[in-house]
Scaffold this motif. Sequence first.
Motif, PDB file in Angstrom:
ATOM      1  N   ASN A   1       0.850  -1.183   0.000  1.00  0.00           N
ATOM      2  CA  ASN A   1       0.000   0.000   0.000  1.00  0.00           C
ATOM      3  C   ASN A   1       0.892   1.241   0.000  1.00  0.00           C
ATOM      4  O   ASN A   1       1.863   1.312   0.752  1.00  0.00           O
ATOM      5  CB  ASN A   1      -0.907  -0.016   1.239  1.00  0.00           C
ATOM      6  N   GLU A   2       0.543   2.214  -0.836  1.00  0.00           N
ATOM      7  CA  GLU A   2       1.399   3.394  -0.976  1.00  0.00           C
ATOM      8  C   GLU A   2       1.477   4.211   0.312  1.00  0.00           C
ATOM      9  O   GLU A   2       2.545   4.703   0.681  1.00  0.00           O
ATOM     10  CB  GLU A   2       0.900   4.272  -2.133  1.00  0.00           C
ATOM     11  N   GLN A   3       0.354   4.390   0.988  1.00  0.00           N
ATOM     12  CA  GLN A   3       0.414   5.089   2.268  1.00  0.00           C
ATOM     13  C   GLN A   3       1.257   4.308   3.260  1.00  0.00           C
ATOM     14  O   GLN A   3       2.057   4.875   4.003  1.00  0.00           O
ATOM     15  CB  GLN A   3      -0.983   5.296   2.847  1.00  0.00           C
ATOM     16  N   GLY A   4       1.088   2.992   3.253  1.00  0.00           N
ATOM     17  CA  GLY A   4       1.845   2.150   4.170  1.00  0.00           C
ATOM     18  C   GLY A   4       3.338   2.286   3.980  1.00  0.00           C
ATOM     19  O   GLY A   4       4.098   2.333   4.955  1.00  0.00           O
ATOM     20  N   MET A   5       3.787   2.356   2.718  1.00  0.00           N
ATOM     21  CA  MET A   5       5.238   2.418   2.521  1.00  0.00           C
ATOM     22  C   MET A   5       5.810   3.757   2.975  1.00  0.00           C
ATOM     23  O   MET A   5       6.937   3.818   3.486  1.00  0.00           O
ATOM     24  CB  MET A   5       5.615   2.122   1.067  1.00  0.00           C
ATOM     25  N   VAL A   6       5.032   4.836   2.836  1.00  0.00           N
ATOM     26  CA  VAL A   6       5.519   6.120   3.337  1.00  0.00           C
ATOM     27  C   VAL A   6       5.543   6.113   4.864  1.00  0.00           C
ATOM     28  O   VAL A   6       6.467   6.643   5.486  1.00  0.00           O
ATOM     29  CB  VAL A   6       4.666   7.280   2.802  1.00  0.00           C
TER      30      VAL A   6
ATOM     31  N   SER B   1       5.780   5.504  -6.700  1.00  0.00           N
ATOM     32  CA  SER B   1       4.444   4.999  -7.021  1.00  0.00           C
ATOM     33  C   SER B   1       4.119   5.296  -8.474  1.00  0.00           C
ATOM     34  O   SER B   1       4.777   6.113  -9.130  1.00  0.00           O
ATOM     35  CB  SER B   1       3.392   5.668  -6.126  1.00  0.00           C
ATOM     36  N   SER B   2       3.054   4.683  -8.958  1.00  0.00           N
ATOM     37  CA  SER B   2       2.505   5.017 -10.262  1.00  0.00           C
ATOM     38  C   SER B   2       1.718   6.318 -10.142  1.00  0.00           C
ATOM     39  O   SER B   2       1.646   6.932  -9.069  1.00  0.00           O
ATOM     40  CB  SER B   2       1.617   3.879 -10.764  1.00  0.00           C
ATOM     41  N   ILE B   3       1.107   6.745 -11.230  1.00  0.00           N
ATOM     42  CA  ILE B   3       0.375   8.009 -11.205  1.00  0.00           C
ATOM     43  C   ILE B   3      -1.026   7.792 -10.640  1.00  0.00           C
ATOM     44  O   ILE B   3      -1.436   6.674 -10.341  1.00  0.00           O
ATOM     45  CB  ILE B   3       0.296   8.650 -12.608  1.00  0.00           C
ATOM     46  N   GLY B   4      -1.756   8.878 -10.493  1.00  0.00           N
ATOM     47  CA  GLY B   4      -3.167   8.807 -10.124  1.00  0.00           C
ATOM     48  C   GLY B   4      -3.400   8.303  -8.715  1.00  0.00           C
ATOM     49  O   GLY B   4      -2.878   8.862  -7.744  1.00  0.00           O
ATOM     50  N   PRO B   5      -4.199   7.233  -8.554  1.00  0.00           N
ATOM     51  CA  PRO B   5      -4.535   6.758  -7.208  1.00  0.00           C
ATOM     52  C   PRO B   5      -3.320   6.297  -6.419  1.00  0.00           C
ATOM     53  O   PRO B   5      -3.266   6.477  -5.203  1.00  0.00           O
ATOM     54  CB  PRO B   5      -5.504   5.599  -7.470  1.00  0.00           C
ATOM     55  N   GLY B   6      -2.332   5.704  -7.099  1.00  0.00           N
ATOM     56  CA  GLY B   6      -1.125   5.281  -6.395  1.00  0.00           C
ATOM     57  C   GLY B   6      -0.396   6.465  -5.792  1.00  0.00           C
ATOM     58  O   GLY B   6       0.040   6.427  -4.643  1.00  0.00           O
ATOM     59  N   ALA B   7      -0.271   7.532  -6.562  1.00  0.00           N
ATOM     60  CA  ALA B   7       0.392   8.733  -6.058  1.00  0.00           C
ATOM     61  C   ALA B   7      -0.403   9.360  -4.923  1.00  0.00           C
ATOM     62  O   ALA B   7       0.143   9.702  -3.869  1.00  0.00           O
ATOM     63  CB  ALA B   7       0.582   9.739  -7.193  1.00  0.00           C
ATOM     64  N   LEU B   8      -1.720   9.507  -5.123  1.00  0.00           N
ATOM     65  CA  LEU B   8      -2.540  10.156  -4.101  1.00  0.00           C
ATOM     66  C   LEU B   8      -2.557   9.367  -2.796  1.00  0.00           C
ATOM     67  O   LEU B   8      -2.723   9.953  -1.716  1.00  0.00           O
ATOM     68  CB  LEU B   8      -3.971  10.348  -4.610  1.00  0.00           C
ATOM     69  N   ASN B   9      -2.399   8.059  -2.875  1.00  0.00           N
ATOM     70  CA  ASN B   9      -2.338   7.268  -1.646  1.00  0.00           C
ATOM     71  C   ASN B   9      -1.165   7.679  -0.757  1.00  0.00           C
ATOM     72  O   ASN B   9      -1.180   7.438   0.450  1.00  0.00           O
ATOM     73  CB  ASN B   9      -2.214   5.771  -1.974  1.00  0.00           C
ATOM     74  N   MET B  10      -0.135   8.292  -1.352  1.00  0.00           N
ATOM     75  CA  MET B  10       1.038   8.692  -0.570  1.00  0.00           C
ATOM     76  C   MET B  10       0.853  10.032   0.130  1.00  0.00           C
ATOM     77  O   MET B  10       1.664  10.392   0.990  1.00  0.00           O
ATOM     78  CB  MET B  10       2.280   8.767  -1.462  1.00  0.00           C
TER      79      MET B  10
END
Length: 644
Positions: free
Chosen positions: A87-92, A112-121
Amino acid sequence: MNLSHDANGQGSDGAVENTIRLTVGQAIIRFLVNQYAERDGVEKRLVAGAFGIFGHGNVAGIGQALLQNEIDPDPDGGEMPYRMPRNEQGMVNAAAAFAKATNRMQTMMCTSSIGPGALNMVTGAALATTNRLPVLLFPADQFATRFPDPVLQQIENSQTLDTSVNDAFRPVSVFFDRINRPEQLIPSLMQAMRALTDPAETGAVTIALPQDVQAEAYDFPAEAFAKRVWHVRRPPLEKTALDRAVQLIKGAKRPLVVAGGGVIYSEASRELRKFAEATGIPVADTQAGKGAINFDHPQSVGGIGSTGADAANHLGENADVVLGIGTRYSDFTTASRTQFKNRDVKFVNVNVKAFDAVKNGGEMLVADAREALADLTDALADYRVSDEYAQEIAQEKQAWEHEVQHCYHLGHGPLPAQTEVFGALNELMSDSDVIINAAGSMPGDLQALWQARTPEQYHVEYAFSTMGYEIPAALGVKLAMPESEVVAIVGDGTYQMLPMELATIVQENIKVIFVLLQNYGFASIGALSESHGSQRFGTRYRMGAGNAHNQEGEILPVDIAKNAESWGLNVLRVSSIEEFKLAYHEATQAPRATMIYIETDLMGPNPPNCSWWDVPVSQVSRLESTQKAYKEYVESKKDQRHYF
């Protein structure tokens, strides 16, 4: 085979310069493996590894660069270890926890990838910046060429084509840039390293990478990839500022130190102990500062503020000079500006960040905590608190110790109170072990009760108080402190928010211990709701066809223990404190990640508390409970001070 190659180019002045042809993604990795941080003669790799979740935005750019580095490490810098999160938030969160555990001298990069992956961070970025923790983020972005436009996962803005979802990182980053051409990369990376190693202005550093630019090749100057050491400064205390502070402290009859996270990050615990011993001034601590002074030091009086200890809070109420060291004075520390009730109280603030040093109208000492404490100790050699005040400090400390032991050994039933679990852990864990927590009722109980013996033992994220932090944080802390027993206390609410990094922990064979407290609801917000007239609305896990007010419905048939087993964890179910202690010993001996699952009482009891937190109550209502709560709220606000 090394896929990059050296070349010779001719500069504008005719001189021959060495260049290396790399993609932007490859150049980033080659640059990062050569960056080091140094303080007090100790030098470490600044970016110790990489987390990344790949999609079409970064898999063939920075992802390819990480693969190439793993197969054929860059000859001038070595490897960039990669770990695969879920999970992108998890890794940050994991990267921030790693940075905190290294006292901000190292961090991880996240891509991360773009879009939802980026916003998760974005949430993780906000956590890092709020906590003043360095993390390095590379979210992928839309095409710089705009040939495919709109690209998959691109949000279009009809006002401008220059905006992407990554602009959401701007307000939560201490440095933000977007690389639209390869020539922009090296100056941007230099600024990124500057921000990561700045003790005053560090936080989330975000460099957005358009996916076509990531894969674009360019002849970079070879000197850009030479080893570079970033020296983390220790700003000294100005002589005139020292003189002003000493004058205020010498005139104090009831001084109090508030030790924040800056003391720990500065590695100034020894200097704080010496200062307290020499002057007799009591030391209270914040969530980030707990452990800055060992709990059994004669001048240590525990946590201060809304979730603090009575000892510190009683002394804070009458303090005439407050010496804040490395604290940002959150509303919990100041009890929403009601803690320091002496109308004539003066603040003296030591902080590397002037923004924090000026708070509460304080005398600003913009300096490193360790340097300032050493100077203050020398300058106050002829000062010591009165015998009367020293006796009061000892009495308050003794009285609170009695409360702590009472909360730790309640014998509550039929379900134990979570304070009893904390007491068992506090007794079982060694000085070098780490306790992790972040949100809900547990940080409050921990700040009040936990008896930290070392600066590294207490790891609670309470600046952003992010539910879901604990599990990925355990991963980050263990990577930073592999020899320590890392114990993350997780509530059932926070577990349901972000359990995905359990898979990463199992995959990487990371040995950590999770303590899962199951009480079928949100204990903290439930208690807050009840005390503010909202009757625990929407805070219990009960069957009820969407009826959020249902308090007595059937408990949800969600089995978190079985869920944890499905992730690959070793799970130990216990029902009493004695069983918990035995399970903890078993968990320490287990070769893999283990969860101890125990049900606790949703209603507490919790530690006594004499301070306040400002949570506004509806001014008008047809509900009697809300009417009563509003009257109490108005009364409590009478002690509140607006600015100072």
